[in-house]
Write a protein that holds these residues in place. Sequence first.
Motif, PDB file in Angstrom:
ATOM      1  N   ASP A  34       0.719  -1.133  -0.163  1.00 38.38           N
ATOM      2  CA  ASP A  34       0.145   0.212  -0.207  1.00 38.38           C
ATOM      3  C   ASP A  34       0.954   1.596   0.173  1.00 38.38           C
ATOM      4  O   ASP A  34       0.469   2.427  -0.543  1.00 38.38           O
ATOM      5  N   ARG A  35       2.163   0.936   0.866  1.00 37.96           N
ATOM      6  CA  ARG A  35       3.018   2.530   0.568  1.00 37.96           C
ATOM      7  C   ARG A  35       3.605   2.312  -0.550  1.00 37.96           C
ATOM      8  O   ARG A  35       3.781   3.627  -1.198  1.00 37.96           O
ATOM      9  N   LEU A  36       4.159   1.695  -1.782  1.00 37.77           N
ATOM     10  CA  LEU A  36       4.315   2.198  -2.846  1.00 37.77           C
ATOM     11  C   LEU A  36       2.946   2.305  -3.941  1.00 37.77           C
ATOM     12  O   LEU A  36       3.822   3.031  -4.751  1.00 37.77           O
ATOM     13  N   TYR A  37       2.141   1.677  -3.263  1.00 34.54           N
ATOM     14  CA  TYR A  37       0.862   2.215  -4.502  1.00 34.54           C
ATOM     15  C   TYR A  37       0.775   3.371  -4.021  1.00 34.54           C
ATOM     16  O   TYR A  37       0.625   4.991  -5.420  1.00 34.54           O
ATOM     17  N   ALA A  38       0.546   3.816  -2.500  1.00 35.78           N
ATOM     18  CA  ALA A  38       0.172   5.389  -2.382  1.00 35.78           C
ATOM     19  C   ALA A  38       1.437   6.071  -3.232  1.00 35.78           C
ATOM     20  O   ALA A  38       1.436   7.636  -3.127  1.00 35.78           O
ATOM     21  N   ALA A  39       2.974   5.826  -2.945  1.00 32.95           N
ATOM     22  CA  ALA A  39       4.204   6.780  -3.708  1.00 32.95           C
ATOM     23  C   ALA A  39       3.858   6.489  -5.152  1.00 32.95           C
ATOM     24  O   ALA A  39       4.480   8.167  -5.867  1.00 32.95           O
ATOM     25  N   VAL A  40       3.418   6.078  -5.759  1.00 35.45           N
ATOM     26  CA  VAL A  40       2.883   5.960  -7.146  1.00 35.45           C
ATOM     27  C   VAL A  40       1.908   7.472  -7.706  1.00 35.45           C
ATOM     28  O   VAL A  40       2.213   7.935  -8.579  1.00 35.45           O
ATOM     29  N   VAL A  41       1.387   6.864  -6.877  1.00 27.50           N
ATOM     30  CA  VAL A  41       0.363   7.838  -6.918  1.00 27.50           C
ATOM     31  C   VAL A  41       0.122   9.554  -6.571  1.00 27.50           C
ATOM     32  O   VAL A  41      -0.129  10.396  -7.527  1.00 27.50           O
ATOM     33  N   ARG A  42       1.340   9.546  -5.794  1.00 32.72           N
ATOM     34  CA  ARG A  42       1.965  10.525  -5.300  1.00 32.72           C
ATOM     35  C   ARG A  42       3.071  11.410  -6.379  1.00 32.72           C
ATOM     36  O   ARG A  42       2.488  12.917  -7.018  1.00 32.72           O
ATOM     37  N   ASP A  43       3.384  10.353  -6.342  1.00 37.34           N
ATOM     38  CA  ASP A  43       5.547  10.506  -7.963  1.00 37.34           C
ATOM     39  C   ASP A  43       4.111  10.380  -9.336  1.00 37.34           C
ATOM     40  O   ASP A  43       5.826  10.004 -10.267  1.00 37.34           O
ATOM     41  N   LEU A  44       3.500  10.383  -9.651  1.00 39.91           N
ATOM     42  CA  LEU A  44       3.212   9.984 -11.304  1.00 39.91           C
ATOM     43  C   LEU A  44       3.788  10.383 -12.024  1.00 39.91           C
ATOM     44  O   LEU A  44       3.994   9.755 -13.245  1.00 39.91           O
ATOM     45  N   ASP A  45       3.986  12.338 -12.330  1.00 46.22           N
ATOM     46  CA  ASP A  45       4.939  12.323 -13.229  1.00 46.22           C
ATOM     47  C   ASP A  45       6.372  12.624 -12.544  1.00 46.22           C
ATOM     48  O   ASP A  45       6.674  13.183 -13.669  1.00 46.22           O
ATOM     49  N   ALA A  46       6.434  12.529 -12.098  1.00 40.47           N
ATOM     50  CA  ALA A  46       7.937  12.484 -11.508  1.00 40.47           C
ATOM     51  C   ALA A  46       8.890  11.393 -12.241  1.00 40.47           C
ATOM     52  O   ALA A  46       8.531  10.603 -13.153  1.00 40.47           O
ATOM     53  N   PRO A  47      10.116  11.472 -12.595  1.00 41.20           N
ATOM     54  CA  PRO A  47      10.931  10.657 -13.641  1.00 41.20           C
ATOM     55  C   PRO A  47      11.125   9.317 -12.807  1.00 41.20           C
ATOM     56  O   PRO A  47      11.344   8.258 -13.750  1.00 41.20           O
ATOM     57  N   TRP A  48      10.710   9.257 -11.488  1.00 43.43           N
ATOM     58  CA  TRP A  48      11.424   7.466 -11.343  1.00 43.43           C
ATOM     59  C   TRP A  48       9.747   6.374 -10.854  1.00 43.43           C
ATOM     60  O   TRP A  48       9.744   5.527 -10.110  1.00 43.43           O
ATOM     61  N   SER A  49       8.957   7.945 -11.569  1.00 48.81           N
ATOM     62  CA  SER A  49       7.267   6.787 -11.153  1.00 48.81           C
ATOM     63  C   SER A  49       7.050   5.782 -11.165  1.00 48.81           C
ATOM     64  O   SER A  49       6.753   4.707 -11.179  1.00 48.81           O
ATOM     65  N   GLY A  50       8.142   4.507 -12.957  1.00 49.76           N
ATOM     66  CA  GLY A  50       7.766   3.421 -13.573  1.00 49.76           C
ATOM     67  C   GLY A  50       9.038   2.815 -12.142  1.00 49.76           C
ATOM     68  O   GLY A  50       7.834   1.610 -12.724  1.00 49.76           O
ATOM     69  N   ARG A  51       9.521   2.942 -11.834  1.00 53.72           N
ATOM     70  CA  ARG A  51       9.744   2.090 -10.263  1.00 53.72           C
ATOM     71  C   ARG A  51       9.656   2.112  -9.656  1.00 53.72           C
ATOM     72  O   ARG A  51       9.264   0.554  -9.140  1.00 53.72           O
ATOM     73  N   LEU A  52       8.541   2.812  -9.400  1.00 53.71           N
ATOM     74  CA  LEU A  52       7.863   2.685  -7.979  1.00 53.71           C
ATOM     75  C   LEU A  52       6.942   2.223  -8.817  1.00 53.71           C
ATOM     76  O   LEU A  52       6.256   0.966  -7.509  1.00 53.71           O
ATOM     77  N   ALA A  53       6.531   2.138 -10.041  1.00 50.09           N
ATOM     78  CA  ALA A  53       5.002   1.054 -10.000  1.00 50.09           C
ATOM     79  C   ALA A  53       5.303  -0.365 -10.489  1.00 50.09           C
ATOM     80  O   ALA A  53       4.682  -1.172 -10.612  1.00 50.09           O
ATOM     81  N   GLN A  54       6.829  -0.227 -11.311  1.00 48.86           N
ATOM     82  CA  GLN A  54       7.561  -1.911 -11.277  1.00 48.86           C
ATOM     83  C   GLN A  54       7.402  -1.999  -9.940  1.00 48.86           C
ATOM     84  O   GLN A  54       6.362  -3.775 -10.093  1.00 48.86           O
ATOM     85  N   ALA A  55       8.036  -1.957  -8.434  1.00 47.32           N
ATOM     86  CA  ALA A  55       7.991  -2.914  -7.709  1.00 47.32           C
ATOM     87  C   ALA A  55       6.626  -2.974  -6.792  1.00 47.32           C
ATOM     88  O   ALA A  55       6.371  -4.289  -6.657  1.00 47.32           O
ATOM     89  N   TYR A  56       5.342  -2.111  -7.577  1.00 50.33           N
ATOM     90  CA  TYR A  56       4.582  -2.071  -7.187  1.00 50.33           C
ATOM     91  C   TYR A  56       3.782  -3.465  -7.504  1.00 50.33           C
ATOM     92  O   TYR A  56       3.195  -4.353  -7.471  1.00 50.33           O
ATOM     93  N   ASP A  57       3.815  -3.769  -8.975  1.00 48.22           N
ATOM     94  CA  ASP A  57       3.876  -4.563  -9.042  1.00 48.22           C
ATOM     95  C   ASP A  57       3.342  -5.940  -8.677  1.00 48.22           C
ATOM     96  O   ASP A  57       2.867  -6.788  -9.121  1.00 48.22           O
ATOM     97  N   PHE A  58       5.017  -6.099  -8.852  1.00 50.25           N
ATOM     98  CA  PHE A  58       5.724  -7.388  -7.716  1.00 50.25           C
ATOM     99  C   PHE A  58       5.088  -7.995  -7.093  1.00 50.25           C
ATOM    100  O   PHE A  58       5.103  -9.186  -7.079  1.00 50.25           O
ATOM    101  N   LEU A  59       4.901  -6.724  -6.223  1.00 52.06           N
ATOM    102  CA  LEU A  59       4.561  -7.069  -4.677  1.00 52.06           C
ATOM    103  C   LEU A  59       2.682  -7.359  -5.021  1.00 52.06           C
ATOM    104  O   LEU A  59       1.961  -8.446  -4.711  1.00 52.06           O
ATOM    105  N   ALA A  60       2.151  -6.481  -6.192  1.00 52.88           N
ATOM    106  CA  ALA A  60       0.700  -7.303  -6.191  1.00 52.88           C
ATOM    107  C   ALA A  60       0.301  -8.533  -6.719  1.00 52.88           C
ATOM    108  O   ALA A  60      -0.601  -8.714  -6.837  1.00 52.88           O
ATOM    109  N   ALA A  61       1.553  -8.493  -7.135  1.00 49.71           N
ATOM    110  CA  ALA A  61       1.586  -9.802  -8.613  1.00 49.71           C
ATOM    111  C   ALA A  61       1.351 -11.359  -7.365  1.00 49.71           C
ATOM    112  O   ALA A  61       1.093 -12.913  -7.221  1.00 49.71           O
ATOM    113  N   LEU A  62       1.918 -11.018  -6.013  1.00 52.74           N
ATOM    114  CA  LEU A  62       2.212 -12.337  -4.752  1.00 52.74           C
ATOM    115  C   LEU A  62       1.002 -12.927  -4.474  1.00 52.74           C
ATOM    116  O   LEU A  62      -0.108 -12.037  -4.744  1.00 52.74           O
TER     117      LEU A  62
END
Length: 212
Positions: free
Chosen positions: A184-212
Motif C-alpha cells: 500500500d505504501r508503494l501504491y501511495a508513492a506511485v500516485v503521489r509521484d505519478l509525474d516524476a521521472p522515477w514513477s515507472g520504477r515505483l510502479a514496477q516494484a508495486y506490480d511485483f508485490l501486487a502479483a504475489l
Amino acid sequence: MREALRRVGVAFAGYPRRAVLDGCPHCRGQVSVADHDLFSLALSLGGTVGTDADLKSLLPLLLERLVTGDELDADTVLGKLTLAGGWQTWPAGERDALRGYLDTVWRSILSRYPARCGGLRDASSFLIAARPLHEGVGRYLRIWDATPGAAPDRHLADLVIDWVGGSGIPDDAVAWARRPAVRDRLYAAVVRDLDAPWSGRLAQAYDFLAAL
C-alpha cells in the motif's frame, strides 16, 4: 554523522594504533600500515594481520572512510564487527557507539536518493552488510516504517526489485516487504509521484508485490 563518528572514536580511543602490525608468521610476517592501502589492510585485519586490539584501534578510521569515501567495501568493513568475539560481546560503551553509528548511517541512507553515503550505495547493500551483525534486520525495518517521504519510498522500490532480481536480500526484509502495508505504501508513492521521472520504477516494484 559527525557526532556518531566522534562517539565511535571516543569509545575505541583506548586502543593505540601501531605503525607495524603482526601478521601470520607463515604467510605475512610483520605488516607496515603505511605501506598498505586501507582496502587491502581491511581485507586481512583481524584475520591474518593484527590482534583484536589492532582491529579495534583501526575501526574508527574504517567506519569513517566507509561513509565518506568509496574505496572500502561495506561487507568487509561491517564484517569486522563479527570478529574478536563479535561486537555484541564487547564492552557496553563500544556497543552503544557502534549501535548509534549503524542507526545514523541507516537514517542517512534513507534520507536521500541516491544515498550518497560512501561505500554504502543503497538500502539493500546496507541490509545485506548489516545482516551478520544481528539476529535479524528488524531494527532497521522499523525505522524504515517510521520514515515517510519520496527518498525512502524510492529505496523501497529498489529493495523490491533487487529481491526479485536475486540480490540476496535478508529473509526478514523480504517478509517485511511482502506485507500489505508495504504494498500500500508503494501504491501511495506511485500516485503521489505519478509525474516524476522515477514513477515507472515505483510502479514496477508495486506490480511485483501486487502479483504475489
